[in-house]
Design a protein around this motif. Structure first.
Motif, mmCIF file in Angstrom:
data_model
loop_
_atom_site.group_PDB
_atom_site.id
_atom_site.type_symbol
_atom_site.label_atom_id
_atom_site.label_comp_id
_atom_site.label_asym_id
_atom_site.label_seq_id
_atom_site.Cartn_x
_atom_site.Cartn_y
_atom_site.Cartn_z
ATOM 1 N N TYR B 101 0.833 -1.206 0.000
ATOM 2 C CA TYR B 101 0.000 0.000 0.000
ATOM 3 C C TYR B 101 0.874 1.265 0.000
ATOM 4 N N SER B 102 1.835 1.299 0.873
ATOM 5 C CA SER B 102 2.703 2.476 0.946
ATOM 6 C C SER B 102 3.514 2.647 -0.335
ATOM 7 N N MET B 103 4.139 1.554 -0.749
ATOM 8 C CA MET B 103 5.028 1.570 -1.904
ATOM 9 C C MET B 103 4.312 2.005 -3.191
ATOM 10 N N SER B 104 3.013 1.696 -3.273
ATOM 11 C CA SER B 104 2.258 2.047 -4.483
ATOM 12 C C SER B 104 1.709 3.470 -4.390
ATOM 13 N N GLY B 105 2.116 4.201 -3.362
ATOM 14 C CA GLY B 105 1.580 5.549 -3.185
ATOM 15 C C GLY B 105 0.095 5.517 -2.852
ATOM 16 N N GLN B 107 -2.166 3.194 -3.676
ATOM 17 C CA GLN B 107 -3.066 2.739 -4.748
ATOM 18 C C GLN B 107 -3.504 1.286 -4.589
#
Lengths: 339, 323
Positions: B101-105, B107
């Motif tokens: 979740y974090s890594m995908s900004g 998304q």
């Protein structure tokens, strides 16, 4: 050979290969000037695998990719300027700067997650395939990974799960070390993988597997199209290994461009430094594709030169956009890690 | 009020969750470990067999499968059974699910639940007695729920499945036969709300999971000595309800933390640090920890009993804090 497609489609495939090539080449000076700092991996030399393969998919299919993801995202139509902004860690990046080169995603294009752990996506791809099967939505998953991924235990575990459950997933292994010039430089491929040829591994799990030349866009397109049809018919997972020859620019720890690409190289590589000349002469999939287009009277050399000029202008604008994009606010680091 | 066994409350929750949401799939296991109550899982399998998957012994593979399925719209609940087995799946849980979740900004959502039985179970020895929740608390991006009663297991499981985040659901086999009140049509229990399991004015005794039950028994014995213990159960580690704990500490001015994770960097260590950082001025005496000793869990019964947060060790720590 050329894919059996109408001329417009062939030219679009060519354009996307140019986009990838010039995008990737533009990163090297940006990194060398310190505009971004993290490690990065280029897709140069594999364009004729990713571009035709991804063109075989439906717009709602899922794709997973690894640290070497730029080419896949661009092949699927991601905006170069937003991908570049992500690699530079900027607020306008695809992931708002939280992912970077290794983890760029584009959920609207079907890229939900890109993992920097080489086999991390292989189990995940069985999951989206499992969901598609449960939800009966006909969506297929393509999992794009390198040959090194097969060395991690996640790969065989995922192959077993996919095969037992006949999951709608295509494992597309891009082996960019055709002559063993990959991870183990100057060593044979089997130095890091006892299961060789690599297709032996999926075959042990009863997954149909074939080895193809990843420089041959037509062969990639035909093989992937056929595999995708079988998967959509419910025949379960398929495995394709596409072999390419490693770009000499990635022989060093940090990429360096031996010679800037120009479509004229397709007919004359005499200006390329000797060490890299043979690669550009016979192993560069973009230049092979350009020659085939001209030989088949699908385009003239001038058509390609003009297409390439437009792409270069687009990439230059993307660089300008990304460099001008602001960094995220530092406080953002503490936010948005839970939904 | 209606009384249920813990395992009955848990399966009532699973039944209601699966009936209400077609996206919920059960991956692996029976959610009962080696408990004799297999019939309750069979009842569930008869109703929802088409949403259950029995994978090969591939924790890494099927935790990844569940994580990917969650990304694509399902709400899988994975049973790792023995908590230590999550170590086999570490890359998918800690490095993929927690980061997506974090890594995908923001998304890609990953609404997966990883269910496991942690802790000292009697003869589990070193490889089947793990309490991985402390290590997982050190891994941002995961929610962690840890029930201690029939009512809590039902209410927290519902919230875990409804959450859009990857959630670790930490259970304990020694709770399965515990009986307790579970109201009909009870509401889900929100994460981040601690529960005062027993009110008291002399010592704040913080505990999780099965150790809450051990603390309640210890509190009854201590009451006979005139020491009134307040037992506080955080119920979720992520998010963590520090406010309820601090208001209890304000009242008692004494803290003992009892927990089955190992002492170093354990759950008790983190809770002690948070209290010391924000509530040091409220304390009349030092914080005391009763954790599992820092050794691999031994097999032999007296050895296993010696290292855990036993009733006698808890009583000693409470007495010391009021001395």
């Amino acid at each position: 050979m050329l894919p059996k497609l109408p001329r417009d489609n062939l030219l679009e495939l060519c354009r996307r290969m140019f986009v990838i090539r010039h995008f990737e080449e533009s990163l090297v000076p940006l990194h060398d000037k310190g505009v971004f700092g993290g490690h990065y991996h280029l897709y140069i030399g594999q364009e004729a695998t990713g571009v035709p393969a991804i063109s075989c998919l439906r717009s709602d299919d899922y794709l997973f990719t690894t640290h070497r993801n730029h080419g896949h995202l661009l092949a699927r139509g991601a905006e170069p300027k937003r991908l570049l902004a992500e690699i530079l860690g900027r607020a306008d990046g695809l992931n708002k700067g939280k992912g970077g080169s290794f983890h760029s995603v584009a959920p609207t294009l079907g890229f939900l997650h890109s993992s920097g752990v080489v086999a991390g996506i292989i189990p995940l791809s069985t999951g989206t395939a499992y969901a598609s099967k449960a939800l009966k939505n006909g969506r297929l998953t393509v999992c794009l990974f390198g040959d090194g991924s097969l060395e991690e235990g996640a790969a065989p575990e995922a192959f077993n799960l996919a095969s037992l459950n006949k999951l709608p997933v295509l494992f597309l292994c891009e082996n960019n070390g055709k002559y063993g010039a990959g991870r183990a430089v100057a060593a044979g491929q089997s130095s890091s993988m006892a299961a060789y040829p690599l297709t032996d591994l999926p075959k042990a799990y009863k997954i149909p597997a074939q080895l193809i030349d990843g420089i041959d866009a037509g062969l990639v397109h035909a093989t992937v199209s056929e595999a995708v049809e079988k998967i959509r018919r419910g025949e379960g997972p398929q495995f394709i290994e596409a072999q390419t020859v490693r770009w000499p620019g990635s022989e060093t720890n940090w990429p360096s461009v031996p010679h800037p690409t120009d479509s004229s190289l397709a007919w004359d590589v005499s200006g390329v430094q000797e060490k890299a000349r043979e690669w550009y002469r016979s192993c560069d999939p973009l230049l092979v594709f350009a020659r085939e287009l001209v030989e088949a009277n699908q385009a003239t050399k001038d058509d390609l030169a003009s297409m390439e000029r437009q792409v270069k202008t687009e990439i230059a604008a993307a660089v300008e956009f990304a460099v001008a994009s602001p960094y995220p606010k530092p406080e953002e680091a503490e936010r948005n890690f839970f939904a | 009020m209606r009384e249920l066994a813990y395992y009955e409350a848990k399966f009532e929750a699973l039944d209601e969750i699966m009936a209400a949401d077609q996206r919920v799939h059960l991956i692996n296991g029976t959610f009962l470990s080696l408990s004799p109550h297999r019939h309750v899982f069979q009842n569930l399998a008869k109703k929802y067999g088409d949403r259950m998957m029995s994978p090969p012994i591939s924790e890494l593979g099927f935790c990844g499968l569940a994580t990917g399925a969650a990304m694509a719209g399902l709400r899988p609940i994975v049973d790792l059974s023995t908590g230590s087995f999550i170590y086999e799946a570490w890359p998918q849980v800690a490095n993929e699910a927690a980061n997506a979740y974090s890594m995908s900004g923001g998304q890609t959502r990953v609404p997966v639940v990883f269910h496991l039985f942690h802790g000292l179970r009697g003869g589990g020895a070193a490889q089947h007695s793990g309490s991985p929740q402390a290590m997982l608390w050190n891994c941002p991006g995961l929610e962690i729920a840890i029930p201690s009663s029939p009512r809590d297991v039902k209410g927290l499981l519902k919230t875990a499945v409804a959450s859009d985040n990857p959630t670790i659901f930490v259970d304990h086999v020694r709770l399965l036969d515990l009986r307790g009140e579970v109201p009909e049509n009870d509401k889900p229990i929100p994460f981040g709300v601690a529960d005062i399991k027993r009110a008291g004015s002399d010592v704040t005794l913080i505990a999780t999971s099965h150790t809450v039950q051990v603390c309640l028994k210890a509190a009854e014995k201590l009451a006979k000595e005139g020491i009134e213990v307040e037992v506080v159960d955080p119920r979720t580690l992520v998010p963590f309800d520090l406010a309820t704990i601090l208001s209890s500490v304000e009242k008692t001015r004494r803290v003992v933390i009892a927990d089955e994770t190992h002492q170093s960097c354990g759950v008790a260590a983190e809770i002690a640090a948070r209290i010391a950082e924000t509530g040091f001025d409220k304390l009349k005496t030092r914080i005391r920890r009763v954790s599992t000793l820092d050794v691999p869990v031994p097999y032999s019964p007296p050895l296993e009993a010696h290292i855990g947060p036993s009733e006698s060790r808890i009583i000693d720590a409470v007495r010391a804090s009021v001395a």
